[in-house]
Design a protein around this motif. Structure first.
Motif, PDB file in Angstrom:
ATOM      1  N   LYS A  58      -3.465   9.659   5.276  1.00 51.91           N
ATOM      2  CA  LYS A  58      -3.922  10.479   4.315  1.00 51.91           C
ATOM      3  C   LYS A  58      -4.349  11.558   5.145  1.00 51.91           C
ATOM      4  O   LYS A  58      -3.984  13.129   4.638  1.00 51.91           O
ATOM      5  CB  LYS A  58      -5.143   9.974   3.580  1.00 51.91           C
ATOM      6  N   GLN A  59      -4.836  11.533   6.224  1.00 56.62           N
ATOM      7  CA  GLN A  59      -5.243  12.711   7.193  1.00 56.62           C
ATOM      8  C   GLN A  59      -4.062  13.606   7.628  1.00 56.62           C
ATOM      9  O   GLN A  59      -3.969  14.963   7.512  1.00 56.62           O
ATOM     10  CB  GLN A  59      -5.839  12.409   8.441  1.00 56.62           C
ATOM     11  N   ALA A  60      -2.809  12.905   8.002  1.00 64.74           N
ATOM     12  CA  ALA A  60      -1.813  13.389   8.433  1.00 64.74           C
ATOM     13  C   ALA A  60      -1.124  14.118   7.338  1.00 64.74           C
ATOM     14  O   ALA A  60      -0.574  15.414   7.387  1.00 64.74           O
ATOM     15  CB  ALA A  60      -0.873  12.514   8.930  1.00 64.74           C
ATOM     16  N   TRP A  61      -1.000  13.597   6.115  1.00 68.39           N
ATOM     17  CA  TRP A  61      -0.551  14.313   4.945  1.00 68.39           C
ATOM     18  C   TRP A  61      -1.115  15.551   4.654  1.00 68.39           C
ATOM     19  O   TRP A  61      -0.733  16.583   4.358  1.00 68.39           O
ATOM     20  CB  TRP A  61      -0.298  13.353   3.474  1.00 68.39           C
ATOM     21  N   SER A  62      -2.273  15.463   4.709  1.00 69.18           N
ATOM     22  CA  SER A  62      -3.264  16.763   4.198  1.00 69.18           C
ATOM     23  C   SER A  62      -2.903  17.874   5.148  1.00 69.18           C
ATOM     24  O   SER A  62      -2.796  19.021   4.734  1.00 69.18           O
ATOM     25  CB  SER A  62      -4.991  16.243   4.305  1.00 69.18           C
TER      26      SER A  62
ATOM     27  N   THR B  21       1.032  -1.180  -0.120  1.00 65.41           N
ATOM     28  CA  THR B  21       0.115   0.047   0.032  1.00 65.41           C
ATOM     29  C   THR B  21       0.732   1.358   0.112  1.00 65.41           C
ATOM     30  O   THR B  21       1.969   1.209   0.804  1.00 65.41           O
ATOM     31  CB  THR B  21      -0.946   0.097   1.311  1.00 65.41           C
ATOM     32  N   GLN B  22       0.616   2.214  -0.933  1.00 62.10           N
ATOM     33  CA  GLN B  22       1.259   3.330  -0.796  1.00 62.10           C
ATOM     34  C   GLN B  22       0.287   4.657  -1.119  1.00 62.10           C
ATOM     35  O   GLN B  22      -0.631   4.494  -1.442  1.00 62.10           O
ATOM     36  CB  GLN B  22       2.524   3.339  -1.865  1.00 62.10           C
ATOM     37  N   PHE B  23       0.990   5.879  -0.661  1.00 58.60           N
ATOM     38  CA  PHE B  23       0.417   7.078  -0.909  1.00 58.60           C
ATOM     39  C   PHE B  23       1.147   7.858  -1.905  1.00 58.60           C
ATOM     40  O   PHE B  23       2.235   8.212  -1.958  1.00 58.60           O
ATOM     41  CB  PHE B  23       0.400   7.893   0.410  1.00 58.60           C
ATOM     42  N   VAL B  24       0.121   8.388  -2.820  1.00 58.88           N
ATOM     43  CA  VAL B  24       0.723   9.021  -4.041  1.00 58.88           C
ATOM     44  C   VAL B  24       0.112  10.247  -4.244  1.00 58.88           C
ATOM     45  O   VAL B  24      -1.111  10.478  -3.921  1.00 58.88           O
ATOM     46  CB  VAL B  24       0.758   8.258  -5.449  1.00 58.88           C
ATOM     47  N   VAL B  25       0.860  11.323  -4.603  1.00 62.33           N
ATOM     48  CA  VAL B  25       0.370  12.668  -4.833  1.00 62.33           C
ATOM     49  C   VAL B  25       0.459  13.227  -6.205  1.00 62.33           C
ATOM     50  O   VAL B  25       1.416  12.611  -6.880  1.00 62.33           O
ATOM     51  CB  VAL B  25       1.110  13.729  -3.884  1.00 62.33           C
ATOM     52  N   ARG B  26      -0.204  13.832  -6.444  1.00 61.13           N
ATOM     53  CA  ARG B  26      -0.145  14.898  -7.753  1.00 61.13           C
ATOM     54  C   ARG B  26       1.085  15.748  -7.706  1.00 61.13           C
ATOM     55  O   ARG B  26       1.160  16.488  -6.885  1.00 61.13           O
ATOM     56  CB  ARG B  26      -1.402  15.526  -8.053  1.00 61.13           C
TER      57      ARG B  26
ATOM     58  N   ASP C  58       0.155  19.255  -7.604  1.00 54.54           N
ATOM     59  CA  ASP C  58      -0.614  19.518  -6.459  1.00 54.54           C
ATOM     60  C   ASP C  58      -0.457  18.810  -5.292  1.00 54.54           C
ATOM     61  O   ASP C  58      -1.180  17.539  -5.065  1.00 54.54           O
ATOM     62  CB  ASP C  58      -2.075  19.670  -6.698  1.00 54.54           C
ATOM     63  N   LEU C  59       0.333  18.798  -4.373  1.00 59.75           N
ATOM     64  CA  LEU C  59       0.987  18.187  -3.317  1.00 59.75           C
ATOM     65  C   LEU C  59      -0.259  17.764  -2.490  1.00 59.75           C
ATOM     66  O   LEU C  59       0.014  16.714  -1.730  1.00 59.75           O
ATOM     67  CB  LEU C  59       2.143  18.459  -2.719  1.00 59.75           C
ATOM     68  N   SER C  60      -1.462  18.586  -2.185  1.00 61.13           N
ATOM     69  CA  SER C  60      -2.292  18.324  -1.317  1.00 61.13           C
ATOM     70  C   SER C  60      -3.239  17.202  -1.938  1.00 61.13           C
ATOM     71  O   SER C  60      -4.136  16.773  -1.206  1.00 61.13           O
ATOM     72  CB  SER C  60      -3.031  19.656  -0.873  1.00 61.13           C
ATOM     73  N   ASP C  61      -3.107  16.781  -3.045  1.00 61.49           N
ATOM     74  CA  ASP C  61      -3.827  16.000  -3.737  1.00 61.49           C
ATOM     75  C   ASP C  61      -3.277  14.557  -3.712  1.00 61.49           C
ATOM     76  O   ASP C  61      -2.367  14.305  -4.738  1.00 61.49           O
ATOM     77  CB  ASP C  61      -4.397  16.369  -5.292  1.00 61.49           C
ATOM     78  N   GLY C  62      -3.763  13.651  -2.901  1.00 63.98           N
ATOM     79  CA  GLY C  62      -3.164  12.247  -2.731  1.00 63.98           C
ATOM     80  C   GLY C  62      -4.177  11.408  -2.761  1.00 63.98           C
ATOM     81  O   GLY C  62      -5.362  11.365  -2.539  1.00 63.98           O
ATOM     82  N   ARG C  63      -3.760  10.235  -2.970  1.00 62.79           N
ATOM     83  CA  ARG C  63      -4.486   8.922  -2.971  1.00 62.79           C
ATOM     84  C   ARG C  63      -3.827   7.612  -2.482  1.00 62.79           C
ATOM     85  O   ARG C  63      -2.478   7.678  -2.575  1.00 62.79           O
ATOM     86  CB  ARG C  63      -5.421   8.622  -4.417  1.00 62.79           C
ATOM     87  N   ILE C  64      -4.563   6.753  -1.921  1.00 67.17           N
ATOM     88  CA  ILE C  64      -4.124   5.432  -1.473  1.00 67.17           C
ATOM     89  C   ILE C  64      -4.043   4.603  -2.853  1.00 67.17           C
ATOM     90  O   ILE C  64      -4.999   4.469  -3.588  1.00 67.17           O
ATOM     91  CB  ILE C  64      -4.897   4.906  -0.368  1.00 67.17           C
ATOM     92  N   ALA C  65      -2.955   3.783  -3.032  1.00 67.12           N
ATOM     93  CA  ALA C  65      -2.776   2.989  -4.123  1.00 67.12           C
ATOM     94  C   ALA C  65      -2.193   1.489  -3.575  1.00 67.12           C
ATOM     95  O   ALA C  65      -1.435   1.655  -2.702  1.00 67.12           O
ATOM     96  CB  ALA C  65      -1.822   3.529  -5.348  1.00 67.12           C
ATOM     97  N   THR C  66      -2.508   0.457  -4.324  1.00 62.64           N
ATOM     98  CA  THR C  66      -1.934  -1.006  -4.157  1.00 62.64           C
ATOM     99  C   THR C  66      -1.093  -1.465  -5.141  1.00 62.64           C
ATOM    100  O   THR C  66      -1.569  -1.149  -6.465  1.00 62.64           O
ATOM    101  CB  THR C  66      -3.218  -1.840  -3.456  1.00 62.64           C
TER     102      THR C  66
END
Length: 360
Positions: free
Chosen positions: A339-343, A5-10, A13-21
């Motif tokens: 996700k919450q912490a990164w935001s 599982t990883q967290f990727v960002v645009r 736009d660093l505030s725009d992130g999603r969880i990917a597997t």
């Protein structure tokens, strides 16, 4: 087969992130699989994203999708699969990881205390980021400081580098050092170093009104001012600036105010990534981006193997213990927590005296 599982960002736009597997095959010969236990998130990681293209931070842990990136973090991991004879299952390591649950690594230059990830795509990247500490053999290792190490060591190591760089250049003849974004943890690390050195210039910490009281309470700066009081800075004496924010508007105003008295500006951080275009008035020929890995490599050549690491480690440990008086670390687990912490970090919503330690 392991699913990571990883967290990727645009990237734009660093505030725009999603969880990917992603599914991973078992490690090939000479490889290991590290399960990332937990990692810290601070404004330092925002800087990694902002400077991702310029310095190469996106290259460490490439994302699969075009336009997306994986933010590097500092954390701890455990080797859960190994085909390398010198790195056994159960080994615990500290170092530079992706914001993810696992990482396949290729240990190289293995010694008692550390190894390098010899993955081909990392070969041309700064060595300090490719080196991993084997904590079981580390002298004086204290597991109770793990959270503080993840949060503070990368920042205070940079603080130590900045202080050492300025000292090496005799502070460019300055009798005053102005530290912008004085409430940031890297700035506080610099302030610890400066306040402990009787020969260093007087220090002026500049911060926002909401952080002024907490910065004053630290007792580390000789003077604390807010951004609306830049004109109160003495422009009659030689001054160096240590800039942690990259806010072009602030730097332009300050450079215009100081004029010839501004001897040098070290641009360290870019947490205000939406305001880091330098305006008219910014003195470019006496300003330079500070790159800690470059300074570390310089000291390796001058001081010899291991000397810088010991001095930086001793500084970090001492200041980390002092920082317990003011720093609160929030520890959370799970994809939603990441996700919450990164935001909170990316949008600048984490108070200066708080930090996050998270894991999947």
């Amino acid at each position: 087969m392991t699913t990571i599982t990883q967290f990727v960002v645009r990237k734009n736009d660093l505030s725009d992130g999603r969880i990917a597997t992603q599914d991973l095959s078992p490690p090939s010969d000479g490889e290991v699989l590290a399960r990332i236990d937990r990692f810290a998130l601070t404004a330092n990681n925002v800087t990694y994203g902002v400077m991702g293209e310029r310095i190469g931070y996106w290259k460490f842990f490439p994302a699969e999708s075009e336009g997306e990136g994986v933010i590097p973090v500092w954390g701890f991991a455990e080797i859960v699969e190994s085909t390398h004879p010198e790195v056994p299952v159960g080994e615990r390591i500290y170092g530079f990881f992706p914001m993810a649950s696992h990482l396949v690594m290729q240990p190289a230059k293995v010694s008692e205390g550390r190894f390098v990830d010899g993955a081909e795509h990392r070969a041309g990247l700064p060595p300090v980021y490719n080196s991993y500490t084997r904590v079981a053999t580390e002298p004086g290792y204290d597991g109770d400081l793990d959270d503080a190490r993840m949060v503070l060591f990368p920042l205070y190591a940079t603080s130590f580098c900045i202080y050492d760089f300025m000292q090496d250049h005799d502070w460019y003849g300055a009798r005053q050092v102005v530290v912008l974004s004085a409430s940031s943890k890297t700035a506080i690390g610099c302030a610890y170093a400066i306040s402990a050195d009787a020969s260093a210039p007087r220090s002026v910490g500049v911060t926002s009104p909401r952080n002024a009281a907490s910065v004053e309470k630290l007792g580390l700066y000789d003077e604390v001012l807010t951004y609306d009081a830049l004109d109160n800075i003495d422009a009659s004496i030689p001054t160096v600036i240590i800039d942690m924010s990259g806010d072009g508007g602030v730097l332009g105003r300050l450079h215009q105010h100081l004029g010839d008295a501004m001897k040098y500006t070290s641009n360290v951080g870019v947490t205000h990534y939406d305001a880091n275009t330098m305006p008219r008035g910014f003195i470019r020929d006496r300003s330079e981006m500070f790159f800690a890995p470059g300074h570390i490599q310089k000291r390796h050549k001058e001081w010899g193997p291991g000397v810088f690491e010991k001095r930086a480690h001793d500084f970090w440990k001492d200041t980390a213990l002092k920082s317990r008086d003011w720093l609160t670390i929030h520890r959370e687990e799970g994809a939603d927590a990441v996700k919450q912490a990164w935001s909170a970090v990316a949008l600048g919503k984490t108070p200066a005296d708080e930090a996050w330690v998270v894991g999947f």
